[in-house]
Design a protein around this motif. Structure first.
Motif, mmCIF file in Angstrom:
data_model
loop_
_atom_site.group_PDB
_atom_site.id
_atom_site.type_symbol
_atom_site.label_atom_id
_atom_site.label_comp_id
_atom_site.label_asym_id
_atom_site.label_seq_id
_atom_site.Cartn_x
_atom_site.Cartn_y
_atom_site.Cartn_z
ATOM 1 N N ILE A 56 -103.078 -27.012 58.641
ATOM 2 C CA ILE A 56 -102.630 -26.071 59.678
ATOM 3 C C ILE A 56 -103.232 -26.437 61.028
ATOM 4 O O ILE A 56 -102.553 -26.404 62.062
ATOM 5 C CB ILE A 56 -102.989 -24.623 59.280
ATOM 6 C CG1 ILE A 56 -102.091 -24.174 58.132
ATOM 7 C CG2 ILE A 56 -102.836 -23.679 60.472
ATOM 8 C CD1 ILE A 56 -102.489 -22.851 57.521
ATOM 9 N N LEU A 85 -100.512 -16.378 57.231
ATOM 10 C CA LEU A 85 -101.816 -17.021 57.328
ATOM 11 C C LEU A 85 -102.840 -16.416 56.359
ATOM 12 O O LEU A 85 -103.654 -17.134 55.775
ATOM 13 C CB LEU A 85 -102.350 -16.909 58.759
ATOM 14 C CG LEU A 85 -101.651 -17.794 59.797
ATOM 15 C CD1 LEU A 85 -101.997 -17.335 61.204
ATOM 16 C CD2 LEU A 85 -102.055 -19.251 59.608
ATOM 17 N N SER A 101 -105.140 -22.322 68.416
ATOM 18 C CA SER A 101 -103.806 -22.427 69.002
ATOM 19 C C SER A 101 -103.854 -22.277 70.519
ATOM 20 O O SER A 101 -103.176 -23.006 71.253
ATOM 21 C CB SER A 101 -102.874 -21.375 68.397
ATOM 22 O OG SER A 101 -103.368 -20.063 68.628
ATOM 23 N N TYR A 129 -101.376 -29.280 62.226
ATOM 24 C CA TYR A 129 -100.046 -28.832 62.669
ATOM 25 C C TYR A 129 -100.086 -28.393 64.131
ATOM 26 O O TYR A 129 -99.246 -28.801 64.936
ATOM 27 C CB TYR A 129 -99.572 -27.683 61.783
ATOM 28 C CG TYR A 129 -98.371 -26.934 62.317
ATOM 29 C CD1 TYR A 129 -97.092 -27.472 62.211
ATOM 30 C CD2 TYR A 129 -98.510 -25.691 62.941
ATOM 31 C CE1 TYR A 129 -95.986 -26.786 62.705
ATOM 32 C CE2 TYR A 129 -97.424 -25.010 63.437
ATOM 33 C CZ TYR A 129 -96.156 -25.553 63.314
ATOM 34 O OH TYR A 129 -95.070 -24.874 63.814
ATOM 35 N N TYR A 130 -101.076 -27.572 64.477
ATOM 36 C CA TYR A 130 -101.185 -27.116 65.865
ATOM 37 C C TYR A 130 -101.487 -28.274 66.809
ATOM 38 O O TYR A 130 -100.984 -28.315 67.940
ATOM 39 C CB TYR A 130 -102.257 -26.034 65.989
ATOM 40 C CG TYR A 130 -101.761 -24.657 65.619
ATOM 41 C CD1 TYR A 130 -100.919 -23.947 66.463
ATOM 42 C CD2 TYR A 130 -102.102 -24.081 64.396
ATOM 43 C CE1 TYR A 130 -100.448 -22.690 66.120
ATOM 44 C CE2 TYR A 130 -101.638 -22.816 64.045
ATOM 45 C CZ TYR A 130 -100.809 -22.132 64.911
ATOM 46 O OH TYR A 130 -100.335 -20.897 64.563
ATOM 47 N N VAL A 171 -107.185 -19.562 63.847
ATOM 48 C CA VAL A 171 -105.834 -19.853 64.344
ATOM 49 C C VAL A 171 -105.661 -19.373 65.776
ATOM 50 O O VAL A 171 -105.099 -20.078 66.616
ATOM 51 C CB VAL A 171 -104.772 -19.228 63.420
ATOM 52 C CG1 VAL A 171 -103.387 -19.336 64.044
ATOM 53 C CG2 VAL A 171 -104.792 -19.921 62.067
ATOM 54 N N ILE A 187 -95.721 -23.088 58.856
ATOM 55 C CA ILE A 187 -97.018 -22.856 58.223
ATOM 56 C C ILE A 187 -96.823 -22.353 56.791
ATOM 57 O O ILE A 187 -97.596 -22.694 55.889
ATOM 58 C CB ILE A 187 -97.853 -21.866 59.052
ATOM 59 C CG1 ILE A 187 -98.252 -22.532 60.384
ATOM 60 C CG2 ILE A 187 -99.097 -21.413 58.293
ATOM 61 C CD1 ILE A 187 -98.934 -21.610 61.357
ATOM 62 N N LYS A 207 -105.239 -26.778 52.987
ATOM 63 C CA LYS A 207 -104.197 -26.091 53.753
ATOM 64 C C LYS A 207 -104.686 -25.757 55.160
ATOM 65 O O LYS A 207 -103.950 -25.916 56.138
ATOM 66 C CB LYS A 207 -103.760 -24.820 53.015
ATOM 67 C CG LYS A 207 -102.983 -25.108 51.745
ATOM 68 C CD LYS A 207 -102.654 -23.848 50.968
ATOM 69 C CE LYS A 207 -101.939 -24.186 49.673
ATOM 70 N NZ LYS A 207 -101.608 -22.983 48.873
#
Length: 209
Positions: free
Chosen positions: A90, A140, A171, A93-94, A167, A73, A86
């Motif tokens: 992110i 973060l 997540s 990404y998760y 997040v 991250i 961004k």
């Protein structure tokens, strides 16, 4: 730090990495301490000197995974793009790390829920656990600072609270939804991919200026 202490720390990190790989590949319930000792090339007594309980080893492995996520991250945050972009990356990404057909990380995190409280039994283990989580949070929160400056995020909202809420919830939902089984009549409607895409859209729409 003396050479002996350096070697001790290196051995500990090696044990953690090997245990992490075994937990992910074979499942937490399947892997025994003897398996970790054998793969690490040490005796079981030596392993127990480093980690008196399997639960402590699992917590250390989780910390290693958290540190790896913070690094990944962090690379996104260092990009020359807006705070909004961004945040979008992110979330992607998760979503991406849960696309493993074997769902290894999802299954690991699901198992970890049973052991998280054990960290509090050992001040040393708990301190490391909190430190790993704090490091990720620190990375973060850099986004909220940028968002306050570049104007890419909607003003008038508490960006620190938003980033951490986003997040944490996203997540957890990524691995929970990946493991959830639905009635066959609902499986298409409630597929993990569709739910995550919608959840991602909700978060992004909330912060659009």
């Amino acid at each position: 730090m003396s050479k002996r202490e350096q070697q001790k720390q290196q051995r500990r990190q090696n044990i953690i990495q090997i245990a992490k790989d075994l937990f992910l590949e074979q499942g937490v319930q399947t892997v025994q301490m003897q398996d970790v000792a054998t793969a690490s090339g040490i005796g079981i007594a030596t392993l127990f000197r480093y980690f008196p309980k399997k639960e402590y080893l699992m917590i250390a492995a989780t910390n290693a995974i958290t540190d790896e996520m913070a690094t990944d991250i962090g690379q996104i945050i260092e990009k020359s793009i807006t705070a909004y972009e961004k945040i979008e990356q992110i979330l992607e990404y998760y979503m991406g790390i849960m696309k493993d057909p074997q769902l290894r990380l999802a299954k690991y995190f699901d198992s970890f829920d049973l052991y998280e409280k054990t960290a509090e039994e050992s001040p040393e283990q708990y301190a490391e656990y909190l430190s790993a989580r704090s490091n990720l949070a620190f990375v973060l929160l850099k986004i909220s600072e940028q968002g306050k400056q570049d104007g890419s995020l909607r003003p008038g909202i508490d960006l620190d609270v938003f980033v951490m809420t986003m997040v944490q919830n996203f997540s957890i939902f990524t691995y929970k939804s990946s493991l959830t089984k639905h009635d066959t009549n609902l499986s298409t409607l409630l597929s993990a991919d569709k739910q995550l895409l919608m959840m991602k859209d909700v978060f992004l729409r909330y912060i659009q200026p």
